[in-house]
Write a protein that holds these residues in place. Structure first.
Motif, mmCIF file in Angstrom:
data_model
loop_
_atom_site.group_PDB
_atom_site.id
_atom_site.type_symbol
_atom_site.label_atom_id
_atom_site.label_comp_id
_atom_site.label_asym_id
_atom_site.label_seq_id
_atom_site.Cartn_x
_atom_site.Cartn_y
_atom_site.Cartn_z
ATOM 1 N N CYS A 37 45.005 47.558 38.986
ATOM 2 C CA CYS A 37 44.567 46.179 39.190
ATOM 3 C C CYS A 37 44.269 45.529 37.844
ATOM 4 C CB CYS A 37 43.328 46.171 40.066
ATOM 5 S SG CYS A 37 42.901 44.544 40.662
ATOM 6 N N TYR A 39 42.622 41.830 36.239
ATOM 7 C CA TYR A 39 41.832 40.648 36.566
ATOM 8 C C TYR A 39 42.022 39.613 35.468
ATOM 9 C CZ TYR A 39 39.501 43.655 39.939
ATOM 10 O OH TYR A 39 39.237 44.499 40.982
ATOM 11 N N LEU A 83 38.662 33.574 39.173
ATOM 12 C CA LEU A 83 38.962 34.989 38.953
ATOM 13 C C LEU A 83 40.153 35.372 39.817
ATOM 14 C CD1 LEU A 83 38.221 37.681 37.626
ATOM 15 C CD2 LEU A 83 36.743 38.124 39.601
ATOM 16 N N SER A 85 42.850 38.357 40.900
ATOM 17 C CA SER A 85 43.047 39.805 40.982
ATOM 18 C C SER A 85 44.504 40.077 41.320
ATOM 19 C CB SER A 85 42.145 40.387 42.075
ATOM 20 O OG SER A 85 42.451 41.737 42.302
#
Length: 118
Positions: A37, A39, A83, A85
């Motif tokens: 992942c 961000y 934000l 992801s």
């Protein structure tokens, strides 16, 4: 939330096999996959969507799913910022091992193709 064996047992009628060594039923557990992942934070007014969505990629490329977490919970990002992801399948994590900057560049390129106005 629960562990995979428990979830598998709860969601299936009979996901078991007979063990060749003990001749007893054992739970058949599907293989697990790893996902990485990334961000990204950005000025909130640059967010390409306004709805609480999980965006799924069906066309290939390293970005498997994309979500904008500040839309789900504003406290996930600083005031005035968003934000993002991005989940990345294990296959791409392995392909770009040791070349993370190139993987990130490829993901940024993919996201720019999805949202050229950003």
């Amino acid at each position: 939330a629960t562990e995979v064996p428990t979830a598998w047992r709860l969601l299936s009628s009979d996901r078991s096999v007979v063990s060749p060594t003990t001749q007893e039923k054992e739970l058949l557990i599907p293989p697990q996959r790893s996902v990485g992942c990334l961000y990204y934070t950005f000025p909130e007014f640059h967010c390409p969507i306004t709805e609480k969505l999980l965006i799924l990629n069906g066309q290939g490329g390293p970005a498997l799913t994309v979500s904008f977490l500040h839309l789900i919970q504003p406290s996930y990002a600083r005031t005035g910022y968003g934000l993002c992801s991005v989940s990345i399948p294990e296959r791409y994590m392995q392909e770009y091992q040791g070349r993370e900057e190139q993987l990130e560049a490829r993901i940024r390129q993919q996201l720019a193709e999805w949202w050229p106005e950003c």
